[in-house]
Scaffold this motif. Structure first.
Motif, short mmCIF file in Angstrom:
data_model
loop_
_atom_site.label_atom_id
_atom_site.label_comp_id
_atom_site.label_asym_id
_atom_site.label_seq_id
_atom_site.Cartn_x
_atom_site.Cartn_y
_atom_site.Cartn_z
N UNK A 39 0.86 -1.19 0.00
CA UNK A 39 0.00 0.00 0.00
C UNK A 39 0.89 1.24 0.00
N UNK A 40 0.65 2.14 -0.94
CA UNK A 40 1.45 3.36 -1.04
C UNK A 40 0.98 4.36 0.02
N UNK A 41 1.93 4.86 0.80
CA UNK A 41 1.61 5.86 1.82
C UNK A 41 1.62 7.23 1.14
N UNK A 42 0.45 7.64 0.67
CA UNK A 42 0.36 8.89 -0.08
C UNK A 42 0.45 10.12 0.82
N UNK A 43 0.55 9.91 2.14
CA UNK A 43 0.73 11.02 3.06
C UNK A 43 2.22 11.22 3.41
N UNK A 44 3.09 10.38 2.88
CA UNK A 44 4.52 10.48 3.21
C UNK A 44 5.07 11.85 2.85
N UNK A 45 5.74 12.49 3.78
CA UNK A 45 6.33 13.81 3.54
C UNK A 45 7.66 13.71 2.80
N UNK A 98 0.16 12.51 -8.40
CA UNK A 98 -0.25 13.41 -9.49
C UNK A 98 -1.71 13.21 -9.86
N UNK A 99 -2.18 11.97 -9.78
CA UNK A 99 -3.58 11.66 -10.07
C UNK A 99 -4.51 12.07 -8.93
N UNK A 100 -3.91 12.52 -7.82
CA UNK A 100 -4.68 12.79 -6.60
C UNK A 100 -5.48 11.55 -6.18
N UNK A 101 -4.80 10.41 -6.25
CA UNK A 101 -5.45 9.14 -5.90
C UNK A 101 -5.91 9.16 -4.45
N UNK A 102 -7.08 8.58 -4.21
CA UNK A 102 -7.57 8.42 -2.85
C UNK A 102 -6.80 7.32 -2.15
N UNK A 103 -6.41 6.30 -2.90
CA UNK A 103 -5.59 5.22 -2.37
C UNK A 103 -4.94 4.51 -3.54
N UNK A 104 -3.83 3.86 -3.28
CA UNK A 104 -3.09 3.18 -4.34
C UNK A 104 -2.24 2.07 -3.75
N UNK A 105 -1.99 1.04 -4.55
CA UNK A 105 -1.18 -0.09 -4.08
C UNK A 105 -0.49 -0.76 -5.26
N UNK A 106 0.58 -1.46 -4.94
CA UNK A 106 1.34 -2.22 -5.95
C UNK A 106 1.22 -3.70 -5.63
N UNK A 107 0.95 -4.49 -6.67
CA UNK A 107 1.01 -5.95 -6.53
C UNK A 107 2.46 -6.34 -6.73
N UNK A 108 3.11 -6.76 -5.66
CA UNK A 108 4.54 -7.05 -5.71
C UNK A 108 4.88 -8.12 -4.69
#
Length: 200
Positions: free
Chosen positions: A27-33, A72-82
């Protein structure tokens, strides 16, 4: 519209999605500073200690690239299958679309999908589906990543354009991947993910 997370399901920060085989997802932490530092930390945890430094660096760069794309997409949430000790197989993101109230209809979304510009190896597969969140349009596309070049990669994806019953908005829930041999399996995963999306 307030979108939040259910920490018991996943550590999404802005929407609730149940991940199939969650140990295979990052899960991508889109709040990471400091996303660069976060990506390096993720790479250290994802790869075994004896993995070459160049693998670790390459994986961190890939994670950061997807983080930037989601931001950039202003995603609400995002994740990588890895899966553990492997590279990125697929990228999933949920984002809210800017759609005028009068255009919040499946027939309008279908018309937009059918006339969407861009090269494609075949016409997109478009079907209407009903998700727990609301009515949706499922769009399956296969297209080149570098359409102006005589060579390059191929990108496949399944996007669900959802009209939530409880909110006057539209969401795009999209899974993208480059390994065409996994199309059938990943298409099913895209459907499973879209079925699980909740606004709470």
């Amino acid at each position: 519209m307030h979108i939040t997370a259910d920490p018991a399901v996943s550590d999404w920060h802005q929407c609730r999605v149940t991940l199939p085989a969650p140990h295979n997802w990052l899960v991508l932490d889109l709040t990471a500073k400091q996303p660069e530092t976060w990506a390096r930390t993720v790479a250290d945890g994802h790869l075994t200690v004896d993995a070459p430094a160049e693998w670790r660096e390459a994986f961190a760069e890939d994670v950061l690239w997807y983080w930037v794309a989601a931001a950039r997409q202003k995603a609400l949430c995002a994740a990588l299958l890895t899966p553990q000790d492997s590279g990125v197989v697929a990228f999933y993101a949920v984002r809210e679309l800017t759609v005028p109230p009068q255009a919040l209809r499946l027939d309008v979304l279908r018309a937009e999908a059918e006339r969407a510009e861009g090269p494609s190896f075949r016409p997109p597969g478009i079907t209407e589906v009903e998700l727990p969140l609301g009515a949706a349009l499922r769009v399956h596309r296969v297209e080149p990543t570098a359409p102006d070049a005589g060579h390059g990669s191929v990108l496949e994806g399944v996007a669900h354009y959802v009209l939530p019953r409880a909110h006057p908005t539209a969401l795009e829930c999209r899974l993208l991947w480059g390994a065409l041999g996994l199309g059938e399996e990943l298409g099913k995963i895209a459907d499973e993910l879209a079925t699980s999306v909740r606004l709470v």
